[in-house]
Each structure stands twice: as structure tokens, then as C-alpha cells.
Design an enzyme around this catalytic site. Structure first.
Site, PDB file in Angstrom:
ATOM      1  N   LYS A  21       8.158   9.518  -1.079  1.00 29.37           N
ATOM      2  CA  LYS A  21       7.539   9.364  -2.410  1.00 29.37           C
ATOM      3  C   LYS A  21       6.242  10.146  -2.483  1.00 29.37           C
ATOM      4  O   LYS A  21       5.619  10.474  -1.471  1.00 29.37           O
ATOM      5  CB  LYS A  21       7.267   7.892  -2.729  1.00 29.37           C
ATOM      6  CG  LYS A  21       6.294   7.163  -1.774  1.00 29.37           C
ATOM      7  CD  LYS A  21       4.823   7.290  -2.087  1.00 29.37           C
ATOM      8  CE  LYS A  21       3.954   6.623  -1.029  1.00 29.37           C
ATOM      9  NZ  LYS A  21       2.542   6.993  -1.084  1.00 29.37           N
ATOM     10  N   ASP A 148       4.287  -0.519  -0.260  1.00 29.15           N
ATOM     11  CA  ASP A 148       5.075   0.615  -0.753  1.00 29.15           C
ATOM     12  C   ASP A 148       6.579   0.432  -0.540  1.00 29.15           C
ATOM     13  O   ASP A 148       7.372   1.256  -1.012  1.00 29.15           O
ATOM     14  CB  ASP A 148       4.663   1.912  -0.028  1.00 29.15           C
ATOM     15  CG  ASP A 148       3.298   2.416  -0.454  1.00 29.15           C
ATOM     16  OD1 ASP A 148       2.729   1.860  -1.419  1.00 29.15           O
ATOM     17  OD2 ASP A 148       2.810   3.358   0.192  1.00 29.15           O
TER      18      ASP A 148
HETATM   19  O1  C5P Z   1       0.774  -3.112   2.412  1.00 29.28           O
HETATM   20  P1  C5P Z   1       0.499  -2.096   3.484  1.00 29.28           P
HETATM   21  O2  C5P Z   1       0.857  -2.600   4.861  1.00 29.28           O
HETATM   22  O3  C5P Z   1       1.098  -0.769   3.196  1.00 29.28           O
HETATM   23  O4  C5P Z   1      -1.064  -1.875   3.453  1.00 29.28           O
HETATM   24  C1  C5P Z   1      -1.731  -1.218   4.505  1.00 29.28           C
HETATM   25  C2  C5P Z   1      -3.234  -1.397   4.324  1.00 29.28           C
HETATM   26  O5  C5P Z   1      -3.665  -0.658   3.173  1.00 29.28           O
HETATM   27  C3  C5P Z   1      -3.674  -2.829   4.043  1.00 29.28           C
HETATM   28  O6  C5P Z   1      -3.909  -3.519   5.236  1.00 29.28           O
HETATM   29  C4  C5P Z   1      -4.961  -2.621   3.263  1.00 29.28           C
HETATM   30  O7  C5P Z   1      -6.033  -2.305   4.124  1.00 29.28           O
HETATM   31  C5  C5P Z   1      -4.672  -1.365   2.467  1.00 29.28           C
HETATM   32  N1  C5P Z   1      -4.183  -1.649   1.094  1.00 29.28           N
HETATM   33  C6  C5P Z   1      -5.059  -2.153   0.158  1.00 29.28           C
HETATM   34  N2  C5P Z   1      -4.616  -2.397  -1.114  1.00 29.28           N
HETATM   35  C7  C5P Z   1      -3.328  -2.156  -1.460  1.00 29.28           C
HETATM   36  C8  C5P Z   1      -2.413  -1.636  -0.522  1.00 29.28           C
HETATM   37  C9  C5P Z   1      -2.873  -1.384   0.763  1.00 29.28           C
HETATM   38  O8  C5P Z   1      -6.234  -2.365   0.438  1.00 29.28           O
HETATM   39  N3  C5P Z   1      -2.946  -2.400  -2.701  1.00 29.28           N
END
Ligand code: C5P
Length: 309
Positions: A21, A148
Site C-alpha cells: 500500500k 494497517d
Molecule cells: O498498529 P501498529 O502495530 O502498526 O503500530 C505501530 C506503532 O505505530 C504503535 O506502537 C504506535 O507507536 C504507532 N502508531 C500510532 N498511531 C497510529 C498507528 C501507529 O502512534 N494510529
């Protein structure tokens, strides 16, 4: 789980194809109490694909093939393995499956390659184990795996709100052409969000851009180029200033626009057509400002079963 080898899949499995993506808009709000950020995240699936094959096995194992396979973890930090574990746990069964990842999505931040493998493994295991989970159940597990991951299941184009996991499908009225400049090394997503917080003490409530949604709907590349935006870009550039040279190289080679993809360090360039993509990719490859350049188009279909053994 035991550590996998990097051999091909066994017979009798289910293979799922899943796209990478690009975020054509990533509007980021202030940090929430749970540490995540509210987003208006416009995802567009692009035609770089991984394939994940699930086959019956004595225990949970992962293998990977492809040019970047050495950079893929084969333990439970791999979202494909975590997807199998979560799905099995929900159904009170043991995640006895071998997951083989044929990886063509660059192993580099910003293209959701790990998230793609999580969504693909989930769909493959659901089919292999004959669970017949509903779309809503699968999306729920995807959201648990990462912000994601739901989009990797859905594909096409979608607006992600909440932390990016609540999706509204968006219409796309044409084909868009892209070049991705894959950077050497990674960028930690939490570090990029932390840098965003430092640089943006009073982030406004994030909202999707009407002009951008209209550009997607009508398939207008010039309008999309004008509307591309990523609130994480200043933070990514602050942590990796050399990405500015990559952006400049792609733009001066004729791209309509360039931006950091997601939290980076991959940069994405929107180009007018397939011929434009080839020449921008050539210029980026020759410039030495990226590890490799890949050409793709969008939209692309979400995670799909392509073979059953
Ligand atoms: O959800 P995911 O594991 O992809 O997120 C990785 C990191 O990215 C989270 O631990 C956070 O620090 C950051 N993040 C965030 N806000 C989001 C998505 C991700 O702060 N909406």
C-alpha cells in the site's frame, strides 16, 4: 514455535496473494491516552504482491523466499505467525501450520509488507482450517494484529479512521502509476510518531481532504498529485534528512509529486503513465539516493485466495 527454513511450500496448501500500500493522505492528530494517534489515513493498494501459502504441519513454522528474504523474521514477531496464532486461539485449536511467504513487497518501512503477510496468513489459515470466518471476524483479528492490517485484507482504496483500522471503502475512477524508492535501513514507526509529537505540539483533529477523495474518485492524476499529503513526512525527514535528496531526485526526473510513504523510509512518486514510471525509476536507481526503485500501479485487489491444493 520452531524456526523455519527458507524452502518452498509443501503440497496441499492454500495460497493467498496480498498487495502493498501507499498512503495518499496521512493526517495525524494528537497522541491518545493509549499512545496511538487518531488518523485520517487514505490507503491505496498497489501492484506489488506477496503470496503466503499455508500448509498443514506438526507445529507453527515460517519460511520466506525472495530478494529481501534475509530481512524477514521467521519467529512470532512475524505478523503471519501471529495471525495464525490469534485465529487458532479464537477457535480453540492448535496453530499447526507451515506458512511460506513468497516476498516481492520490498522489506522496508512504509509499504505495509509485514501487515500484508498478516492479512494473507489469516485468510489462508481460515481457508486451510475450514473455519469460514465472516469478513467482520477477520477484520477484527486484523485490527488486533496492527493498524494497517485490515486494509491489506480489503485492498482497493479506503479511508482509515480511529488509529487507521476503521475502514470506509473509497471509489477509484482510474489507474494511477507509481514509483517506490526503497531506502537502505529502516525507520522505527514509534520513533517517527514520537518525532511527530515533538514537532507538532498542537495537532488538529485529522480529516480526509475532499479534494483528494475527489481526485481518487475521478482518476485524475494531476489532482491527486496536488492533494497528496503526509503529516509524518517532516518527522521522517527530521530523522532521515537524506530522504529529501531522494524526493528531489524523483521530482526532477518528472514525477508529478513525491512523498514519504507512511512512516517511511520508503518514498513514493506519482507519475503520469507507465512510460513515466520507467524513466523516473531509472533516474532514481542511477542516483544512488535509494537501494532500489520499484514500479507499480493502483488500485490493486486486497488479500485473495489464488490457489488451493
Ligand atoms: O498498529 P501498529 O502495530 O502498526 O503500530 C505501530 C506503532 O505505530 C504503535 O506502537 C504506535 O507507536 C504507532 N502508531 C500510532 N498511531 C497510529 C498507528 C501507529 O502512534 N494510529
Amino acid at each position: 514455535m520452531s524456526t523455519g527454513t527458507r524452502q518452498g511450500p509443501a503440497a496441499g496448501g492454500v495460497t493467498v496473494r496480498v498487495p502493498a500500500k501507499v498512503n495518499v493522505q496521512l493526517a495525524v492528530g494528537a497522541a491518545r491516552a493509549d499512545g496511538f494517534h487518531d488518523l485520517a489515513n487514505v490507503f491505496l493498494a498497489v501492484s506489488l504482491f506477496d503470496e503466503v501459502t499455508a500448509t498443514p504441519a506438526g507445529s507453527l513454522t515460517v519460511s520466506c523466499e525472495g530478494p529481501d528474504a534475509a530481512g524477514v523474521p521467521l519467529d512470532t514477531t512475524n505478523l503471519a505467525a501471529r495471525a495464525a496464532q490469534l485465529l487458532a486461539a479464537r477457535h480453540g485449536i492448535s496453530p499447526d501450520v507451515h506458512l511460506h511467504i513468497a516476498k516481492d513487497i520490498p522489506v522496508a518501512g512504509g509499504m505495509a509488507g509485514g501487515s500484508a503477510d498478516g492479512a494473507a496468513a489469516l485468510l489462508a489459515c481460515d481457508a486451510l482450517w475450514g473455519l469460514g470466518s465472516s469478513r467482520a471476524e477477520l477484520l477484527d483479528i486484523c485490527a488486533e494484529l496492527g493498524s494497517d492490517v485490515p486494509f491489506s485484507l480489503v485492498g482497493g482504496a479506503a479511508l482509515g479512521t480511529g488509529r487507521g483500522e476503521r475502514l470506509t471503502v473509497l471509489p477509484v475512477g482510474g489507474v494511477f502509476h507509481w514509483v517506490f524508492a526503497v531506502a537502505d535501513g529502516g525507520l522505527s514507526t514509534p520513533a517517527v510518531y514520537a518525532e511527530f509529537d515533538r514537532l507538532t505540539p498542537a495537532a488538529p483533529v485529522p480529516a480526509a481532504s475532499p479534494a483528494l477523495l475527489e481526485a481518487l474518485r475521478t482518476g485524475d492524476a494531476d489532482a491527486l498529485a496536488a492533494a497528496l499529503s503526509n503529516d509524518l513526512q517532516p518527522a521522517a525527514l527530521s530523522l532521515r534528512p537524506e530522504l529529501a535528496r531522494t524526493l528531489e531526485t524523483g521530482r526532477s526526473a518528472g514525477a508529478l509529486a513525491g512523498l514519504v510513504s507512511g512512516s517511511g523510509p520508503t518514498t513514493a512518486f506519482l507519475v503520469r503513465d507507465a512510460a513515466g514510471a520507467e524513466s523516473v525509476a531509472k533516474a532514481l536507481s542511477a542516483s544512488g539516493t535509494c537501494r532500489t526503485a520499484r514500479v507499480a500501479s493502483s488500485p490493486a485487489e486486497g488479500a485473495t485466495v489464488v490457489a488451493r491444493g
